[in-house]
Scaffold this active site. Sequence first.
Site, PDB file in Angstrom:
ATOM      1  N   ASP A 109     -10.123  -7.374 -11.092  1.00  0.00           N
ATOM      2  CA  ASP A 109     -10.607  -8.410 -10.170  1.00  0.00           C
ATOM      3  C   ASP A 109     -12.134  -8.339 -10.140  1.00  0.00           C
ATOM      4  O   ASP A 109     -12.808  -8.953 -10.966  1.00  0.00           O
ATOM      5  CB  ASP A 109      -9.978  -8.148  -8.793  1.00  0.00           C
ATOM      6  CG  ASP A 109     -10.254  -9.271  -7.803  1.00  0.00           C
ATOM      7  OD1 ASP A 109     -11.107 -10.121  -8.078  1.00  0.00           O
ATOM      8  OD2 ASP A 109      -9.626  -9.288  -6.726  1.00  0.00           O
ATOM      9  N   LYS A 141      -8.226 -11.560 -13.138  1.00  0.00           N
ATOM     10  CA  LYS A 141      -8.758 -12.480 -12.126  1.00  0.00           C
ATOM     11  C   LYS A 141     -10.251 -12.562 -12.355  1.00  0.00           C
ATOM     12  O   LYS A 141     -11.010 -11.748 -11.835  1.00  0.00           O
ATOM     13  CB  LYS A 141      -8.484 -11.907 -10.726  1.00  0.00           C
ATOM     14  CG  LYS A 141      -7.340 -12.561  -9.993  1.00  0.00           C
ATOM     15  CD  LYS A 141      -6.998 -11.776  -8.771  1.00  0.00           C
ATOM     16  CE  LYS A 141      -7.568 -12.363  -7.542  1.00  0.00           C
ATOM     17  NZ  LYS A 141      -7.041 -11.680  -6.330  1.00  0.00           N
ATOM     18  N   LYS A 181      -1.710   3.243  -8.008  1.00  0.00           N
ATOM     19  CA  LYS A 181      -0.272   3.075  -8.119  1.00  0.00           C
ATOM     20  C   LYS A 181       0.109   1.752  -8.784  1.00  0.00           C
ATOM     21  O   LYS A 181       1.243   1.581  -9.230  1.00  0.00           O
ATOM     22  CB  LYS A 181       0.353   3.101  -6.713  1.00  0.00           C
ATOM     23  CG  LYS A 181       0.142   4.359  -5.945  1.00  0.00           C
ATOM     24  CD  LYS A 181       0.741   4.196  -4.529  1.00  0.00           C
ATOM     25  CE  LYS A 181       0.322   5.341  -3.650  1.00  0.00           C
ATOM     26  NZ  LYS A 181       0.674   5.072  -2.217  1.00  0.00           N
ATOM     27  N   GLY A 182      -0.835   0.817  -8.805  1.00  0.00           N
ATOM     28  CA  GLY A 182      -0.490  -0.551  -9.182  1.00  0.00           C
ATOM     29  C   GLY A 182       0.154  -0.707 -10.542  1.00  0.00           C
ATOM     30  O   GLY A 182       1.000  -1.578 -10.738  1.00  0.00           O
ATOM     31  N   GLU A 217      -3.911  -1.080 -16.869  1.00  0.00           N
ATOM     32  CA  GLU A 217      -4.208  -1.515 -15.501  1.00  0.00           C
ATOM     33  C   GLU A 217      -3.345  -2.712 -15.131  1.00  0.00           C
ATOM     34  O   GLU A 217      -3.089  -3.578 -15.968  1.00  0.00           O
ATOM     35  CB  GLU A 217      -5.681  -1.930 -15.400  1.00  0.00           C
ATOM     36  CG  GLU A 217      -6.588  -0.915 -14.729  1.00  0.00           C
ATOM     37  CD  GLU A 217      -6.383  -0.843 -13.226  1.00  0.00           C
ATOM     38  OE1 GLU A 217      -5.257  -1.048 -12.756  1.00  0.00           O
ATOM     39  OE2 GLU A 217      -7.371  -0.578 -12.523  1.00  0.00           O
ATOM     40  N   ASP A 218      -2.958  -2.788 -13.883  1.00  0.00           N
ATOM     41  CA  ASP A 218      -2.194  -3.953 -13.434  1.00  0.00           C
ATOM     42  C   ASP A 218      -3.090  -5.185 -13.291  1.00  0.00           C
ATOM     43  O   ASP A 218      -2.710  -6.284 -13.653  1.00  0.00           O
ATOM     44  CB  ASP A 218      -1.473  -3.663 -12.112  1.00  0.00           C
ATOM     45  CG  ASP A 218      -2.390  -3.058 -11.064  1.00  0.00           C
ATOM     46  OD1 ASP A 218      -3.272  -2.280 -11.435  1.00  0.00           O
ATOM     47  OD2 ASP A 218      -2.231  -3.371  -9.867  1.00  0.00           O
ATOM     48  N   PHE A 270      -4.769 -13.536  -3.437  1.00  0.00           N
ATOM     49  CA  PHE A 270      -4.302 -12.149  -3.355  1.00  0.00           C
ATOM     50  C   PHE A 270      -2.846 -12.080  -3.831  1.00  0.00           C
ATOM     51  O   PHE A 270      -1.994 -12.831  -3.360  1.00  0.00           O
ATOM     52  CB  PHE A 270      -4.421 -11.620  -1.926  1.00  0.00           C
ATOM     53  CG  PHE A 270      -4.317 -10.134  -1.846  1.00  0.00           C
ATOM     54  CD1 PHE A 270      -5.413  -9.321  -2.107  1.00  0.00           C
ATOM     55  CD2 PHE A 270      -3.108  -9.531  -1.518  1.00  0.00           C
ATOM     56  CE1 PHE A 270      -5.313  -7.934  -2.043  1.00  0.00           C
ATOM     57  CE2 PHE A 270      -2.998  -8.149  -1.450  1.00  0.00           C
ATOM     58  CZ  PHE A 270      -4.101  -7.351  -1.711  1.00  0.00           C
ATOM     59  N   VAL A 271      -2.597 -11.180  -4.778  1.00  0.00           N
ATOM     60  CA  VAL A 271      -1.293 -11.129  -5.444  1.00  0.00           C
ATOM     61  C   VAL A 271      -0.582  -9.824  -5.131  1.00  0.00           C
ATOM     62  O   VAL A 271      -1.217  -8.765  -5.084  1.00  0.00           O
ATOM     63  CB  VAL A 271      -1.495 -11.242  -6.975  1.00  0.00           C
ATOM     64  CG1 VAL A 271      -0.158 -11.263  -7.698  1.00  0.00           C
ATOM     65  CG2 VAL A 271      -2.286 -12.471  -7.315  1.00  0.00           C
TER      66      VAL A 271
HETATM   67  C1  PRP Z   1      -6.060  -2.235  -7.300  1.00  0.00           C
HETATM   68  C2  PRP Z   1      -5.456  -2.465  -8.672  1.00  0.00           C
HETATM   69  C3  PRP Z   1      -6.559  -2.078  -9.626  1.00  0.00           C
HETATM   70  C4  PRP Z   1      -7.811  -2.421  -8.849  1.00  0.00           C
HETATM   71  C5  PRP Z   1      -8.442  -3.682  -9.391  1.00  0.00           C
HETATM   72  O1  PRP Z   1      -5.945  -0.879  -6.948  1.00  0.00           O
HETATM   73  O2  PRP Z   1      -4.289  -1.699  -8.852  1.00  0.00           O
HETATM   74  O3  PRP Z   1      -6.539  -0.699  -9.934  1.00  0.00           O
HETATM   75  O4  PRP Z   1      -7.428  -2.582  -7.472  1.00  0.00           O
HETATM   76  O5  PRP Z   1      -9.442  -4.197  -8.543  1.00  0.00           O
HETATM   77  P1  PRP Z   1     -10.982  -4.337  -8.900  1.00  0.00           P
HETATM   78  O6  PRP Z   1     -11.103  -4.934 -10.294  1.00  0.00           O
HETATM   79  O7  PRP Z   1     -11.461  -5.311  -7.846  1.00  0.00           O
HETATM   80  O8  PRP Z   1     -11.630  -2.981  -8.793  1.00  0.00           O
HETATM   81  P2  PRP Z   1      -6.037  -0.348  -5.437  1.00  0.00           P
HETATM   82  O9  PRP Z   1      -7.411   0.181  -5.171  1.00  0.00           O
HETATM   83  O10 PRP Z   1      -5.524  -1.400  -4.502  1.00  0.00           O
HETATM   84  O11 PRP Z   1      -5.028   0.891  -5.474  1.00  0.00           O
HETATM   85  P3  PRP Z   1      -3.458   0.868  -5.833  1.00  0.00           P
HETATM   86  O12 PRP Z   1      -3.335   0.581  -7.312  1.00  0.00           O
HETATM   87  O13 PRP Z   1      -2.980   2.233  -5.490  1.00  0.00           O
HETATM   88  O14 PRP Z   1      -2.811  -0.211  -4.993  1.00  0.00           O
END
Ligand code: PRP
Length: 189
Positions: free
Chosen positions: A109, A137, A47-48, A105-106, A158-159
């Site tokens: 990390d 990040k 969803k991000g 992608e948002d 954490f953002v």
């Molecule tokens: C978050 C974010 C990225 C991913 C990045 O998604 O939106 O898709 O983590 O992290 P990484 O590089 O450590 O893999 P999340 O799994 O929290 O799902 P969401 O987008 O639905 O919140």
Amino acid sequence: MTSVTPEGIEAILFDADEISKAVARLAGAIARDYATDPSVLLVGVLKGALFFTADLARALPPSLDPRIDFLAVTSYGNASRSSGEVRLLKDMSESIEGKHVLIVEDIVDNGLTLSYLQDLLGRRHPASLRSCVLLDKPYRRRVDAKVDYTGLVCPDTFVVGYGLDYQEKYRNLPYLAKLEPWVFAGEVE
Ligand code: PRP
């Protein structure tokens, strides 16, 4: 109009204006690179990347004729740390074979999510596959995930906001913010 900062927000890291300028910069770079390959397919990662995908698509010149699709993955669940296992919750609605695909992608990390998506979509024979990430990040990368377009380099914290959540909260904030430490206090190591 007065705006009230929700409980748990310690500081704003990037305000709406800084985000908007980063999106415009990214759109400019993408428009230049895809000028001869119009009909790029933006694949927003839910969803991000909900708001980022919407804003990026609208910042691109109409001549680029972007298409938009979404998929949903998760690895963080309700925690502030990745489970290390990426799960595909919802696939795209169209084939990407022979298309110029841009993953939107948002945040990247540890890199597991983007790497998983590059592998998954790469096996579907797109004409090209690139990635555009609003927030990088770089501090805790576990796998190498190639980022073609980076908007902002994020501090090692954490953002939340602008689509990013903690336990499904804060996604609606128009800015990117740091959480106060007490918010995570109940998490088990
Ligand atoms: C978050 C974010 C990225 C991913 C990045 O998604 O939106 O898709 O983590 O992290 P990484 O590089 O450590 O893999 P999340 O799994 O929290 O799902 P969401 O987008 O639905 O919140």
